[in-house]
Design an enzyme around this catalytic site. Structure first.
Site, mmCIF file in Angstrom:
data_model
loop_
_atom_site.group_PDB
_atom_site.id
_atom_site.type_symbol
_atom_site.label_atom_id
_atom_site.label_comp_id
_atom_site.label_asym_id
_atom_site.label_seq_id
_atom_site.Cartn_x
_atom_site.Cartn_y
_atom_site.Cartn_z
ATOM 1 N N ASP A 146 47.976 26.045 31.384
ATOM 2 C CA ASP A 146 48.251 27.338 32.020
ATOM 3 C C ASP A 146 46.980 27.913 32.632
ATOM 4 O OD1 ASP A 146 49.519 29.601 32.944
ATOM 5 O OD2 ASP A 146 49.642 30.590 30.994
ATOM 6 N N MET B 256 66.479 44.793 28.686
ATOM 7 C CA MET B 256 66.915 43.742 27.762
ATOM 8 C C MET B 256 68.076 43.008 28.422
ATOM 9 S SD MET B 256 67.090 41.898 25.090
ATOM 10 C CE MET B 256 68.397 40.781 24.565
ATOM 11 N N CYS C 42 63.799 34.242 22.008
ATOM 12 C CA CYS C 42 63.545 35.660 21.727
ATOM 13 C C CYS C 42 62.105 35.994 21.370
ATOM 14 C CB CYS C 42 64.426 36.145 20.561
ATOM 15 S SG CYS C 42 66.122 35.557 20.582
HETATM 16 CA CA CA Z 1 51.087 31.052 33.838
#
Ligand code: CA
Length: 729
Positions: free
Chosen positions: A354, A704, A665
């Site tokens: 990342d 949500m 979640c």
């Molecule tokens: Ca990213």
């Protein structure tokens, strides 16, 4: 001036703030901009006589370029160079202690405040969460108009890092905002009325927009995000007047193997497509999403775009562990008119952590080895500070600005990193890698003081455990990282369970394996490639602003502070009502200099760390001698535990529920108030109430999402069974 705690109540009332930005007031300072200044002056001389002398010139290329040497803040990074350096010096090292609050405004928004306000002709344009846009009187804070793009709360699920927005772009009579749901919207600057709207993304994929558009040569440039879920990143250019698509450049190849009819077709056919292997990327689109840095350089006539990380993260899962995967994690230089490829520099070939190259980019002139060099600078997530030649992208230097263990150094001859092989977590091994996915530096803007010769980096020391997931299966719209047991139910960001093959230096405390501890404000000499001074910050901190007053402004926790640029001495501080992450800006009106900053915690940290309640976002504006005050927010308390004994017992499967919880979640609901800890949620008391939220979208308007596309009714009840078990503990 009085504070404006009732600011939201005056919404809709149009103020008639006089414009004081005089035409042609373009101080000559420095030779670099001479051509542009001359052009601007020529434009002034040709101004028709019937134009009132106070009428400001339109915001166009000449005016934005001229802002390099004046006090305006017309574009995201203030000027095209995005140095976030203001020549204003009324507020300086001698008098900054007299800085006080001039006014504040409060917005109808209760999530992260990341925006950079823009100032033009006495009006301040700001954005909040859910892509709302506000225009305020920059002298008083009176709200002139408020534009709500009405983004569906369902999109909250697709925003990895909060439903934030970082700002607008200005061009002529319009304001441009990228909405979270992928729309690019043009708004009439005078009235706040929508002029045109373009869906820039395929709504069936989890694309988002959080970054600010930039306008270059009458084209609005906008990127997108979503690489954690799986999308194919690209940057687009739209005609500023009509909204018609002008060009598009993709960060990854077309999975179909066909040309896109896009500006990127040629370079993919010639070299970039051959850097991809395997099939994982064909399912996700490969990622590469350019969600922040888009910088135009009038000197080279190039646009520098920061491309994002790979999707999935694991290079093995994405590309069979082979190839550089262009243009992931790359700075790509394009022709502004056409999107034509000119050069690229890839900070992480075969990206697997990342490590994006989307972090803020700036252009500058540095004297390196006695020669003046026009450069591109970036401090991306991977922890090296890069200086590139702006004309051809050649690497001039790269050094570590925080602890880094994924690479020993960057080879200046090849431009490639000399990697630590263990950092690639090969053969199923786990590796603790510095920095982690949060990065050594993320979206918080850095600034550059050309007088002090320092870049002020809001950096952080992070680490993370990585492990390839051999069982990863692509699920459209869900998280797709191919990490650890994220596909089979273990925590997505795994806690360290085994000794790592990589020995981390000075390990800081970690949260879920992700260190969020040490924020650092680093004054970095980009020529010597070393720190001049640094301050350890709160674990929450903001972007930076540098001024000719010899000051650098930044925030740590709730405190906005001013430091002496050269020595780093803290000279002034003011405690606001909430954590600040947004970058401060400065502007001048009627001879008075102001410093403004958005206040309100948010971003990925607010979603995963819990202790921060949702509160209305605010804008604080300071001036010398300011005496306004802003009230504290009412204290908030953690929600009390639920009475598990009185809950309707679940017939769900606890083990399966735990697996579903960790897959779908946990990323948002690991504990707290901002995105609630579900173990204390009253909605888990009965099957129907939990289902109404998770499977029917009862709280969709709050962000949500309805998860019925990813979870069956029995999945939802399994999750409730797991949460009841955890609540009982
Ligand atoms: Ca990213």
């Amino acid at each position: 001036m009085r504070n404006l705690h009732s600011a939201t109540k005056v919404e809709g009332r149009m103020s008639n703030a006089p414009s004081k930005v005089s035409r042609c007031r373009i101080p000559l300072r420095g030779s670099l901009l001479l051509t542009l200044v001359v052009t601007a002056l020529a434009g002034c001389q040709k101004a028709p006589r019937d134009v009132a002398p106070s009428a400001p010139p339109p915001i166009d290329e000449a005016r934005i370029a001229a802002a390099e040497s004046n006090s305006e803040w017309l574009s995201y990074g203030r000027t095209y160079s995005e140095q976030r350096y203001s020549p204003l010096k009324s507020i300086n090292t001698d008098n900054v202690t007299q800085l006080g609050l001039a006014w504040y405004a409060e917005f109808q928004a209760d999530r992260g405040m990341e925006g950079t306000p823009l100032i033009a002709d006495g009006v301040l344009y700001d954005t909040t969460s859910w892509s709302h846009v506000y225009a305020l009187d920059a002298r008083t804070g009176a709200i002139k108009w408020h534009y709500n793009p009405k983004v569906d709360g369902q999109k909250g699920k697709d925003a990895c890092c909060d439903v934030v927005n970082r700002g607008v772009a200005l061009w002529k009579d319009k304001v441009y905002v990228g909405a979270l749901d992928g729309r690019l919207i043009a708004i009439e600057a005078a009235t706040g009325k929508e002029v045109w709207s373009q869906q820039t993304t395929d709504p069936s994929w989890p694309y988002t927009i959080t970054g600010a558009p930039r306008v270059v040569k009458g084209k609005v440039l906008i990127g997108n995000g979503g690489a954690e879920f799986g999308v194919r990143g690209y940057i687009s250019a739209y005609d500023a007047e009509t909204g018609k698509l002008a060009w598009r450049f993709y960060a990854t190849p077309n999975p179909d193997g066909k040309p896109d009819g896009a500006a990127s077709d040629k370079v993919f056919a010639e070299k970039a497509a051959a850097t991809w292997s395997g099939s994982g990327w064909k399912k996700t689109g490969g990622g590469g999403t350019p969600w922040d840095a888009i910088v135009y350089d009038p000197q080279t006539d190039l646009v520098y775009v920061g491309m994002g990380n790979g999707s999935p993260w694991s290079h093995v899962a994405r590309s069979d562990g082979k190839g550089d995967n262009l243009f992931l994690s790359s700075i790509v230089a394009l022709r502004a008119e056409t999107g034509e490829y000119v050069w690229h520099y890839q900070v992480n070939p075969g990206e697997s952590w990342d490590y994006t190259a989307t972090q803020p980019i700036m252009t500058a002139d540095l004297t390196i080895n006695g020669a003046k060099r026009h450069v591109v600078m970036q401090a991306p997530k991977n922890g090296f500070f890069y200086v590139l030649d702006a004309v051809d992208g050649k690497l001039l230097s790269a050094e570590k600005f925080v602890p880094v263990n994924w690479a020993e150094r960057i080879d200046l001859a090849t431009g490639r990193p000399v990697e630590n092989p263990a950092a690639r977590y090969p053969n199923g091994q786990r590796a603790t890698v510095y920095p982690g996915a949060a990065g050594a530096h993320s979206w918080t803007p850095m600034s550059f003081d050309p007088v002090a010769g320092l870049v002020f980096i809001p950096a952080m020391v992070t680490s993370q455990n990585y492990q390839h997931d051999p069982n990863w299966i692509f699920i459209k719209g869900s998280w797709n990282l191919a990490q650890d047991g994220s596909s089979s139910g273990a925590p997505r960001i795994a806690p360290a369970r085994n000794p790592s093959p990589l020995a981390p230096p000075n390990p800081p405390p970690t949260v879920n394996g992700l260190s969020m501890k040490a924020g650092q404000l680093i004054a970095w000499d980009p020529v010597k490639q070393e720190a001049r001074w640094k301050h350890t910050q709160d674990s929450t901190f903001a972007g930076t602003l540098a001024t000719a007053g010899g000051l650098v402004f930044s925030a740590s926790g709730r405190d906005l502070s001013a430091y002496a640029s050269k020595e780093g001495t803290k000279l002034w501080s003011h405690r606001t009502a909430a954590v600040i992450i947004a970058p401060p800006i400065t502007y001048e009106l009627d001879g008075e200099q102001y410093v403004a900053v958005n206040v309100g915690f948010g971003s990925v940290a607010a979603m995963t760390r819990g202790a921060y309640p949702r509160r209305p976002g605010r804008l604080y504006v300071y001036k010398l001698g300011g005496t306004a005050t802003a009230p504290e927010f009412a204290p908030s308390f953690p929600r009390p535990p639920i009475d598990v004994a009185s809950a309707t017992a679940s017939v769900g499967n606890v083990v399966r529920g735990g697996q579903r919880f960790y897959k779908y979640c946990v990323y948002c609901h690991v504990g707290g108030v901002y995105t609630p800890d579900l173990r204390t949620s009253p909605y888990i008391m009965t099957p129907d109430s939990f289902k109404s939220v998770v499977h029917e979208g009862a709280l969709r308007a709050r962000g949500m999402a309805n998860f019925s596309e990813l979870l069956s009714e029995s999945d939802v009840e399994d999750i409730r069974a797991y949460l009841l078990q955890e609540a009982g503990k």
